[in-house]
Design an enzyme around this catalytic site. Structure first.
Site, short mmCIF file in Angstrom:
data_model
loop_
_atom_site.label_atom_id
_atom_site.label_comp_id
_atom_site.label_asym_id
_atom_site.label_seq_id
_atom_site.Cartn_x
_atom_site.Cartn_y
_atom_site.Cartn_z
N ASN A 131 0.85 -1.19 0.00
CA ASN A 131 0.00 0.00 0.00
C ASN A 131 0.89 1.24 0.00
OD1 ASN A 131 -1.92 1.96 0.34
ND2 ASN A 131 -2.89 1.04 2.14
N ASN A 136 -5.96 6.36 -1.29
CA ASN A 136 -6.88 5.82 -2.30
C ASN A 136 -7.43 4.44 -1.92
OD1 ASN A 136 -4.81 4.00 -2.87
ND2 ASN A 136 -4.20 4.99 -4.79
N ASP A 137 -7.32 4.05 -0.66
CA ASP A 137 -7.86 2.75 -0.24
C ASP A 137 -9.36 2.66 -0.49
OD1 ASP A 137 -5.29 2.35 0.57
OD2 ASP A 137 -5.73 2.12 2.71
N GLY A 156 -5.98 -2.43 0.07
CA GLY A 156 -5.31 -1.15 -0.14
C GLY A 156 -4.02 -1.18 -0.93
N ASP A 158 -1.60 -1.01 -4.06
CA ASP A 158 -1.82 -0.14 -5.21
C ASP A 158 -0.57 -0.03 -6.07
OD1 ASP A 158 -0.18 1.57 -3.68
OD2 ASP A 158 -1.91 2.65 -2.86
N ASP A 323 -6.41 -14.26 -19.44
CA ASP A 323 -7.21 -15.07 -18.53
C ASP A 323 -8.18 -15.96 -19.31
OD1 ASP A 323 -8.14 -15.53 -15.72
OD2 ASP A 323 -10.02 -14.74 -16.54
N GLU A 352 -4.01 -18.59 -20.42
CA GLU A 352 -4.37 -19.56 -19.39
C GLU A 352 -5.19 -20.67 -20.05
OE1 GLU A 352 -6.49 -19.71 -15.00
OE2 GLU A 352 -7.34 -18.45 -16.57
#
Length: 611
Positions: A131, A136-137, A156, A158, A323, A352
């Protein structure tokens, strides 16, 4: 009076211009291979307008759908210089405008170098890594707020936290970074993983801004490292802004409404599969909160293709991980992949393809001979070696070798390399963010960790590490995904243990880190591992021996999965030992005489540079 009229005109222009709520892509570049760019304009009843453009730009096509809030305008930018120009939307006497830009590309952008077998990829869950900006959490424009006490909540981590710890990743010996998706995921709960994206042109504000992401790439490049974006083509999240106002009914797969995927990827090529089973795999939704995108719709496919290329060009990316690659419409995803690699010929993309059979996995790699049986080519450069992962998940607890137990499983995995068009471009790993934690499975047994990491560091392919393994982090998948995605110790102010620094690590963490760093730092300059040939020998007494070699160098790897010390007679390996007299272990610097025999401790590994 004139001032009053002018004020009204300005007000009218402002109100009308507000009709355009979104323009995607928001800008493009001059000199792109994909020169015909389809720009989506979104706003209330925007399709009622006629569209024109300034500066002699050629409109190739205007596509309107059953939803009047969308219009798709294709322009031709071939041989058009960098410039700003204006779209005009007119409905009778009313009109409004929208500015648009063609920007200049970075030098030699087309030929950017991607990740390859010379790299080591470090995989992180950004929300759980570090964090760097507590402010910006929680953000006003996102639903789920930060709550580190909730194991499955937002914690949190980032982009700023990643940037602050890039030197740690570099010291580990990693050369490329793969963060799980960073674009906005606005689900009310469980949004931290990022795979249910709600806006694919914007970073999640809890991670930072688009500019922060560009800065992450720049900081990686300063360190000679690479940025790999985790891209999702198969689905979006149910909070995606389009979901409640679809451009077309068939933008997503509808049955009508929701239908669950059966997850049977074999139906994509099984000649005996029923049509309904194949449809339910490919068109079914991955989970109820992730609407399944319809890549067979040309508008959808174009949107995804342009978005992917936009991010590469805008953020100066070095590669993709995709993905759930094999759940897409296979013809559509083939076109998507080819368009990207046509634009960037050296760009690597790993998909994947979570299957447990080499023939089935190899079907999805570019130029597969198996795919060619039905004239299919995915154009996907790389797939993930899940069969090797399967073997690694139990082999180091198998002390006694049998026909199908012990190191023979690892040997047999490489026996099938002939199925792959390019085995050197496979992603090899012991774990990732969806699997059991290696150090949980093996109870933090350091010797077993050494054997596993030695294996993925010295075989063909591209090694991928999962954050925290290098300090002994574990987690029980049986307790839920949050337990295998724990916060990295030291990533938050106030953490009692800071494993990002030598001073902050426990002795146990330091032991894991020292070994990992020495191993993967050595690998950085080991060209023989990056591109050398392989000869391996059938395991005996649970001891696996293989050689990596080129014209300049030979490396002998010995992995003893037997709990007892073993004596290896070197005569058997004369084919590769040839005139070499000794081998120096890259971890301990100890020399071994190759004349007659080598002794190796139980549950241990040697990497010998032959001299």
């Amino acid at each position: 009076m004139k001032k009053y009229i002018l004020s009204l005109l300005l007000l009218f222009t402002f109100v009308s211009n507000a009709q355009i709520q979104r323009v995607e892509p928001p800008f493009w570049w001059s000199g792109m291979n994909l020169s015909e760019v389809q720009i989506m304009f979104y706003g209330k009843n925007i399709a009622q307008n006629d569209v024109s453009v300034s500066n002699g730009i050629v409109i190739k096509n205007i596509k309107k759908t059953e939803n009047p809030n969308y219009v798709f305008v294709t322009i031709d930018t071939k041989n058009v210089a960098t410039q700003n120009f204006v779209f005009t939307f007119k409905n009778g006497k009313k009109s409004f405008t929208q500015n648009y830009s063609l920007k200049a590309r970075r030098d030699n952008s087309k030929n950017r170098k991607s990740y390859d077998s010379s790299d080591v990829i470090y995989l992180i869950m950004p929300d759980r890594f570090a964090n760097g900006n507590p402010n910006n959490d929680s953000t006003n424009n996102t639903n789920e707020k930060g709550n580190r006490t909730n194991p499955g909540g937002r914690h949190g981590g980032d982009i700023e936290g990643i940037i602050k710890n890039l030197d740690y990743i570099k010291e580990l010996g990693a050369t490329a970074l793969w963060p799980t998706p960073l674009c906005e995921d606005n689900d009310e709960t469980y949004s931290y993983h990022g795979y249910g994206q709600s806006d694919v042109y914007k970073m999640d504000s809890r991670y930072g801004t688009n500019e922060d992401y560009v800065r992450l790439s720049a900081e990686l490049h300063k360190r000679g490292m690479k940025n790999i974006m985790d891209y999702v083509t198969n689905h979006w999240g149910w909070k995606h802004w389009m979901y409640n106002d679809l451009p077309t009914y068939d933008w997503i797969h509808q049955f009508p409404g929701y239908s669950q995927s059966n997850y049977k990827m074999t139906t994509q090529f099984d000649k005996n599969a029923s049509k309904i089973d194949a449809k339910n795999c490919m068109d079914g939704w991955f989970v109820p909160s992730m609407p399944d995108l319809n890549q067979s719709n040309p508008l959808v496919l174009n949107y995804l293709t342009q978005n992917a290329i936009w991010w590469i060009e805008y953020a100066d990316l070095d590669g993709f991980r995709v993905d759930t690659y094999s759940y897409n419409d296979k013809e559509g995803i083939s076109k998507w992949t080819k368009a990207i690699t046509d634009e960037y010929p050296h760009f690597n993309i790993v998909g994947e393809v979570w299957m447990h059979n080499q023939a089935q996995m190899s079907y999805w790699q570019k130029d597969s001979k198996i795919g060619a049986i039905e004239s299919y080519n995915s154009y996907l450069p790389s797939v993930m070696d899940f069969t090797l992962h399967d073997a690694i998940g139990n082999v180091f607890n198998e002390n006694n070798q049998s026909w199908d137990k012990g190191m023979i499983q690892v040997y047999d995995n490489f026996v099938n390399d002939f199925l792959y068009p390019n085995p050197n471009n496979l992603l090899v790993f012991v774990e990732n963010h969806d699997t059991g934690r290696f150090n949980e499975i093996y109870k933090n047994d350091f010797k077993k960790y050494q054997m596993a990491m030695t294996l993925i560091a010295t075989i063909r392919g591209i090694p991928q590490l999962y954050y925290g393994s290098e300090i002994g982090m574990n987690g029980d998948k049986g307790k839920g995904d949050a337990d295998i995605r724990k916060d990295f110790p030291g990533g938050w102010d106030g953490d009692s243990n800071n494993a990002f620094t030598k001073q902050g690590r426990t002795p146990e963490q330091q032991k894991f880190f020292d070994f990992s760093s020495k191993l993967f730092t050595w690998r950085k300059s080991a060209a023989v591992i990056h591109s050398g040939k392989t000869t391996h020998y059938i395991p005996e007494n649970n001891v696996y021996v293989y050689f990596r070699y080129n014209e300049q160098q030979t490396v002998m790897v010995v992995i003893n999965n037997n709990p007892e010390k073993q004596t290896i007679k070197t005569k058997r390996f004369n084919e590769n030992i040839q005139n070499f007299k000794s081998g120096k272990d890259v971890i301990t610097d100890k020399s071994y005489d190759l004349k007659d025999e080598i002794e190796i401790d139980g549950k241990s590994a040697l990497i010998l540079e032959l001299q």
